[in-house]
Design a protein around this motif. Structure first.
Motif, mmCIF file in Angstrom:
data_model
loop_
_atom_site.group_PDB
_atom_site.id
_atom_site.type_symbol
_atom_site.label_atom_id
_atom_site.label_comp_id
_atom_site.label_asym_id
_atom_site.label_seq_id
_atom_site.Cartn_x
_atom_site.Cartn_y
_atom_site.Cartn_z
ATOM 1 N N GLY A 1 0.833 -1.206 0.000
ATOM 2 C CA GLY A 1 0.000 0.000 0.000
ATOM 3 C C GLY A 1 0.863 1.250 0.000
ATOM 4 O O GLY A 1 0.632 2.189 -0.762
ATOM 5 N N VAL A 2 1.903 1.250 0.839
ATOM 6 C CA VAL A 2 2.805 2.410 0.913
ATOM 7 C C VAL A 2 3.454 2.617 -0.447
ATOM 8 O O VAL A 2 3.513 3.733 -0.978
ATOM 9 C CB VAL A 2 3.902 2.189 1.991
ATOM 10 C CG1 VAL A 2 4.947 3.293 1.932
ATOM 11 C CG2 VAL A 2 3.291 2.122 3.377
ATOM 12 N N LYS A 3 3.924 1.509 -1.057
ATOM 13 C CA LYS A 3 4.608 1.617 -2.355
ATOM 14 C C LYS A 3 3.681 2.183 -3.416
ATOM 15 O O LYS A 3 4.055 3.066 -4.178
ATOM 16 C CB LYS A 3 5.108 0.230 -2.810
ATOM 17 C CG LYS A 3 6.439 -0.124 -2.205
ATOM 18 C CD LYS A 3 7.041 -1.321 -2.869
ATOM 19 C CE LYS A 3 7.781 -0.906 -4.131
ATOM 20 N NZ LYS A 3 8.618 -1.959 -4.675
ATOM 21 N N SER A 4 2.427 1.660 -3.464
ATOM 22 C CA SER A 4 1.568 2.123 -4.555
ATOM 23 C C SER A 4 1.163 3.579 -4.344
ATOM 24 O O SER A 4 1.047 4.334 -5.306
ATOM 25 C CB SER A 4 0.378 1.186 -4.773
ATOM 26 O OG SER A 4 -0.478 1.265 -3.693
ATOM 27 N N ILE A 5 0.994 4.005 -3.091
ATOM 28 C CA ILE A 5 0.663 5.418 -2.856
ATOM 29 C C ILE A 5 1.850 6.293 -3.293
ATOM 30 O O ILE A 5 1.687 7.272 -4.026
ATOM 31 C CB ILE A 5 0.338 5.676 -1.360
ATOM 32 C CG1 ILE A 5 -0.959 4.975 -0.969
ATOM 33 C CG2 ILE A 5 0.233 7.176 -1.078
ATOM 34 C CD1 ILE A 5 -1.227 4.944 0.529
ATOM 35 N N LEU A 6 3.051 5.899 -2.874
ATOM 36 C CA LEU A 6 4.220 6.733 -3.205
ATOM 37 C C LEU A 6 4.514 6.710 -4.707
ATOM 38 O O LEU A 6 4.920 7.719 -5.282
ATOM 39 C CB LEU A 6 5.440 6.284 -2.399
ATOM 40 C CG LEU A 6 5.342 6.539 -0.887
ATOM 41 C CD1 LEU A 6 6.598 6.076 -0.176
ATOM 42 C CD2 LEU A 6 5.082 8.015 -0.571
ATOM 43 N N ASP A 7 4.285 5.553 -5.363
ATOM 44 C CA ASP A 7 4.505 5.474 -6.820
ATOM 45 C C ASP A 7 3.601 6.457 -7.561
ATOM 46 O O ASP A 7 3.984 7.032 -8.572
ATOM 47 C CB ASP A 7 4.222 4.049 -7.333
ATOM 48 C CG ASP A 7 5.388 3.112 -7.044
ATOM 49 O OD1 ASP A 7 6.473 3.618 -6.698
ATOM 50 O OD2 ASP A 7 5.198 1.884 -7.141
ATOM 51 N N ALA A 8 2.363 6.604 -7.038
ATOM 52 C CA ALA A 8 1.396 7.464 -7.728
ATOM 53 C C ALA A 8 1.554 8.931 -7.328
ATOM 54 O O ALA A 8 0.899 9.806 -7.884
ATOM 55 C CB ALA A 8 -0.015 6.990 -7.387
ATOM 56 N N SER A 9 2.409 9.206 -6.344
ATOM 57 C CA SER A 9 2.478 10.555 -5.781
ATOM 58 C C SER A 9 3.575 11.397 -6.405
ATOM 59 O O SER A 9 4.378 10.901 -7.199
ATOM 60 C CB SER A 9 2.717 10.464 -4.271
ATOM 61 O OG SER A 9 1.696 9.718 -3.677
ATOM 62 N N SER A 10 3.611 12.653 -5.978
ATOM 63 C CA SER A 10 4.597 13.562 -6.549
ATOM 64 C C SER A 10 5.933 13.469 -5.816
ATOM 65 O O SER A 10 6.665 14.415 -5.715
ATOM 66 C CB SER A 10 4.067 14.996 -6.497
ATOM 67 O OG SER A 10 3.779 15.330 -5.154
#
Ligand SMILES: Cc1cc2nc3c(=O)[nH]c(=O)nc-3n(C[C@H](O)[C@H](O)[C@H](O)COP(=O)(O)OP(=O)(O)OC[C@H]3O[C@@H](n4cnc5c(N)ncnc54)[C@H](O)[C@@H]3O)c2cc1C
Length: 343
Positions: free
Chosen positions: A326-335
Motif C-alpha cells: 500500500g505504501v509503495k503504490s501510494i508513493l509510486d502514484a504521488s509527486s
C-alpha cells in the motif's frame, strides 16, 4: 585429533553458556523504552491546529491516530476496507440463523509488547485478555510425540525446562547443538544481520549442526507461524524473531489471548475512544496519491482518480500506516519517489 579439537571447543562453549545462564540476573521485569527524541514536546502548543490523515486502520494506523489525537492533533483515518483492524479485523457471517465472528487469524499477545500493553491500559480493555499457557503442536512425522510448549518459571529456566519436559527433545541434543545457541544468547542485531541475512535459515541450521529433532520440534513450528516460505526466510530473520519472542526478556515467552473476538475486545473500544477524541474515521476510503504543496499535503482518494475536477482533501501531515504494498503504490502514484529502502 580433529574430534579432540571439536570436543574441546564444544566444552569451552558449554562452559561459556553455563557461565552466562548462571550469572546473577538482576533485571527489571520490564524494559523501559525511551522516546527517540525526549526533547519532543508531547502535546501541540495551545492555539495550534494541525490536521493529520492516517492512511490505514490496522493496529499501526489506530495506534498513530490515538497517539496524535491525545496530543491535540485533528485526526482523520481513511481505511480502504469496510472494516477496521486490518490483519486483526473480525468479520461476521450468518449461518443457520446465527451470527458468527470470524477472525482473520489467531493472535497471541506477547509480554514484551510494551506499546500495546500501554494502549490496552489507556483503552481500559485489560480485562478482555487472559494468559495462554501451552502451545500445542502435533507432528505429521510419526517419530515425534505431541508437544505442549509452555514457559514455566523464571528466565532462563523457562527455556531450559521446555527441553527437559519435552517428550521429544533430549538435553544432550541441546548440548551437542551448542554452536547455534551462541548466536541466540549473545544476539547482536548488527552482527547477526551482517552475517546471516544472505543465508536461509535451513542452510544456517545445517551449518551449525543443529540436531534434526531440535529443528523439527522447535524451529519448524516457529517458522510456520511466520507465514514465510521455509526455504526463503533468512537465518537473520529467524534469529531475530527467536531473540525477540523467546530470549530478549525474562518473560518474553509469556503470551495472552483475548477472551472474546478481537472486534469486541479491541477494535470497538478503540474506535469509541477515537471518536470521543474527535477522530473522523472513514471506511471504504483508499488513499490514491499525495500531492505535496507549499502548505501541506493534498490527498486524493483512489475512487476520485480519473474524475474531472478531482477534489481531494488537504492535511498538514500524512501517516502512511498501510501494508508495505500500500505504501509503495501510494508513493509510486504521488509527486515524490519512494525512499530507496522501499524500491
Ligand atoms: C494469520 C495471522 C496471524 C498472526 N498472528 C500474530 C500473532 O499471534 N501475534 C502477533 O503479534 N502478530 C500476529 N500477526 C501479525 C499482525 O496481525 C500484524 O503484524 C498486524 O496486524 C499489522 O498491523 P498493521 O496496522 O501494520 O497492518 P495491517 O493490519 O495490514 O493494516 C493496514 C491497513 O491499511 C489498509 N490499507 C491498505 N492500503 C490502503 C490505502 N491505500 N488507503 C487506506 N487504507 C489502506 C488495509 O486495508 C489495512 O486495514 C498475524 C498475522 C496474520 C495474518
Amino acid at each position: 585429533m580433529s574430534s579432540t579439537k571439536a570436543f574441546l571447543s564444544r566444552s569451552v562453549i558449554l562452559v561459556a553458556i553455563l557461565a552466562y545462564l548462571l550469572r546473577p540476573i538482576n533485571r527489571p521485569s520490564f524494559t523501559v523504552i525511551e522516546p527517540l527524541n525526549p526533547q519532543d514536546p508531547i502535546n501541540l502548543p495551545s492555539g495550534t491546529s494541525r490536521r493529520v490523515l492516517v492512511a490505514g486502520g490496522g493496529l499501526a494506523g489506530l495506534s498513530a491516530a490515538l497517539e496524535l489525537a491525545e496530543r491535540g492533533f485533528q485526526v482523520s483515518v481513511w481505511e480502504a476496507s469496510p472494516v477496521l483492524g486490518g490483519r486483526l479485523a473480525t468479520r461476521t457471517v450468518q449461518l443457520c440463523n446465527q451470527t458468527f465472528a470470524i477472525e482473520h487469524g489467531f493472535h497471541a499477545w506477547f509480554a514484551n509488547y510494551h506499546v500495546f500493553a500501554d494502549i490496552r491500559k489507556r483503552l481500559g480493555i485489560d480485562h478482555y485478555f487472559r494468559p495462554w499457557g501451552a502451545v500445542q503442536f502435533i507432528f505429521k512425522d510419526p517419530r515425534y510425540k505431541p508437544e505442549a510448549l509452555e514457559s514455566q518459571g523464571p528466565y532462563p529456566w523457562n527455556l531450559i525446562s521446555i527441553v527437559l519436559r519435552s517428550p521429544n527433545l533430549r538435553f544432550i541434543d541441546a548440548i551437542l547443538s551448542t554452536r547455534h545457541v551462541v548466536d541466540l544468547l549473545w544476539f547482536d542485531h548488527k552482527t547477526v544481520w551482517g552475517k546471516y541475512d544472505e543465508q536461509s535459515f535451513s542452510e544456517w541450521a545445517r551449518a551449525m549442526g543443529i540436531a534434526r529433532v531440535f529443528y523439527d520440534v522447535l524451529y519448524a513450528p516457529t517458522l510456520s507461524v511466520t507465514v514465510n516460505e521455509r526455504q526463503n526466510i533468512s537465518a537473520a530473520e529467524m534469529l531475530s524473531m527467536n531473540h525477540i519472542y523467546f530470549l530478549s526478556h525474562p518473560r518474553a515467552d509469556r503470551r495472552e489471548v483475548t477472551r472474546v473476538d478481537y472486534e469486541t475486545a479491541i477494535i470497538q473500544p478503540w474506535e469509541m475512544r477515537l471518536q470521543a477524541l474527535g477522530v473522523k474515521i472513514e471506511r471504504g476510503k483508499r488513499v490514491g496519491r499525495l500531492n505535496f504543496t507549499e502548505t501541506g499535503v493534498h490527498v486524493v482518494e483512489e475512487e476520485e482518480e480519473g474524475e474531472e475536477g478531482v477534489a481531494g482533501s488537504d492535511f498538514d501531515h500524512v501517516v502512511l500506516a498501510t501494508n508495505l504494498q500500500g505504501v509503495k503504490s501510494i508513493l509510486d502514484a504521488s509527486s515524490v519517489s519512494p525512499p530507496s529502502s522501499l524500491s
